[in-house]
Design an enzyme around this catalytic site. Structure first.
Site, short mmCIF file in Angstrom:
data_model
loop_
_atom_site.label_atom_id
_atom_site.label_comp_id
_atom_site.label_asym_id
_atom_site.label_seq_id
_atom_site.Cartn_x
_atom_site.Cartn_y
_atom_site.Cartn_z
N LEU A 1 -2.77 -7.22 -8.34
CA LEU A 1 -2.89 -7.87 -7.04
C LEU A 1 -2.31 -7.03 -5.91
CD1 LEU A 1 -1.87 -11.50 -8.06
CD2 LEU A 1 -4.19 -10.62 -7.70
N GLY A 2 -1.33 -6.20 -6.25
CA GLY A 2 -0.71 -5.38 -5.21
C GLY A 2 0.63 -4.86 -5.69
N GLY B 1 4.85 -3.67 -4.16
CA GLY B 1 5.82 -3.72 -3.08
C GLY B 1 6.95 -2.77 -3.35
N GLY C 1 8.17 -3.20 -7.24
CA GLY C 1 7.29 -3.27 -8.39
C GLY C 1 5.87 -3.68 -8.06
N SER C 2 5.13 -4.01 -9.11
CA SER C 2 3.72 -4.38 -8.96
C SER C 2 3.51 -5.83 -9.38
CB SER C 2 2.85 -3.48 -9.84
OG SER C 2 3.03 -2.12 -9.48
N LYS D 1 5.12 -10.46 -11.77
CA LYS D 1 5.74 -9.37 -11.01
C LYS D 1 6.51 -8.48 -11.98
CE LYS D 1 9.11 -8.65 -7.28
NZ LYS D 1 10.00 -9.37 -6.33
N ASP E 1 14.85 -11.19 3.68
CA ASP E 1 13.65 -10.33 3.79
C ASP E 1 12.43 -11.16 4.20
OD1 ASP E 1 12.40 -7.88 3.81
OD2 ASP E 1 11.97 -7.85 1.66
#
Length: 308
Positions: A3-4, A6, A9-10, A24, A120
């Protein structure tokens, strides 16, 4: 299905039985362990409709996995920064998203046994379900604050463009989230990033533009023109931008509680007075980089002081 990715991690889409999940995977053993433990400890004990739900986790050798509910409409940044040009969010949807973020943060700050500062808050960490309900996610940088402590000392953490001025002194409260929330409101209403280096130099810093337009009474100049129904809700939009200014006060003691913000959005309270627009700081870019990904902006305006 990936999905993406950051800073830590992924994220992959998967299934447990018939339920879609998001997994995640934290990458980088040294950095990932701290964020992993913080995230499990924090979100594992809290439950709220506007916080993403942790289903489970795995910590085996170097594998560190967090299993979350799957949010079909991805993160907020994909929708407000025009990566979906064929479909833009209506004003009602944007307002509901802002309300959802406020309620989630209000729960973290005021309704848990210990105050939880997320640290964040940004569009990338606001996830949207199939009905575009907002849920705050990614608690890897969060900090627990005892209710007996007025402030807490911590290393600077967060994301460039969303950091409150008091980070420069390393003593913070949960009100750093309220500042970041103010930034997110402005980005949602204006449809652009707070820091957009593709813009001409005088338009790079959205918050500086906000201060300028607030002083001249032309806040509507900054509104996202792609939202067809924005003009029909002109008064609501103006009030939302004034609420953002209130959250962006340089002096953190002058920022509202998130529960107060939620009540204002629900119509149960009104702003006592229009916030002084000179309390929104102009920023000079500080190119120092902390831990490879954290940058800050140095206030050029004088910090205001007041009783706490």
């Amino acid at each position: 299905m990936r999905l993406g990715s950051g800073g830590f991690g992924s994220v992959f889409k998967g299934k447990i039985g018939n339920e879609a999940i998001a997994v995640k995977r934290l990458e980088g053993v040294d950095q990932g362990k701290e964020e992993f433990l913080a995230e499990v400890e924090t979100i594992g004990r809290i439950h709220h409709i506007n916080l993403v739900r942790l289903i489970g986790f795995c910590a085996e050798k170097s594998n560190k996995l967090l299993v979350y509910e799957y949010m079909s409409n991805s993160s907020l940044d994909k929708w407000i920064f025009h990566e979906h040009p064929v479909f833009t969010l209506s004003w009602k949807t944007r307002r509901n998203i802002i309300m959802g973020i406020a309620k989630g943060l209000s729960y973290l700050h005021e309704e848990c046994a210990q105050r939880i500062a997320h640290l964040d808050i940004k569009p990338q960490n606001i996830l949207l379900d199939d009905r575009f309900n907002a849920k705050v996610s990614d608690f890897g940088l969060s900090k627990l604050i005892s209710r007996e402590d007025s402030k807490v000392m911590t290393r600077m953490r967060g994301t460039r463009g969303y950091l409150a001025p008091e980070w420069l002194g390393s003593k913070i409260t949960e009100k750093v989230d309220i500042y970041s929330f103010g930034i997110v409101i402005v980005e949602i209403v204006c449809g652009r990033k707070n820091l957009d280096e593709s813009q001409p130099e005088e338009r790079i810093h959205l918050i500086s533009l906000l201060q300028e337009k607030a002083r001249s009474g032309k806040l509507f100049d900054l509104v996202d023109t792609s939202i067809n129904d924005m003009e029909f809700h002109r008064e609501e939009v103006r009030e939302m931008m004034e609420l953002a200014v209130w959250c962006l006060q340089v002096d953190s003691s002058k920022r509202p509680l998130m529960s107060t913000v939620a009540k204002v959005l629900e119509g149960a309270m009104t702003l006592d007075a229009t916030p002084h627009c000179d309390l929104v700081a102009n920023y000079e870019l500080n190119h120092s980089n902390l831990e490879g990904q954290i940058c800050s902006y140095l206030p050029s305006a004088t910090h205001l002081s007041g009783p706490r």
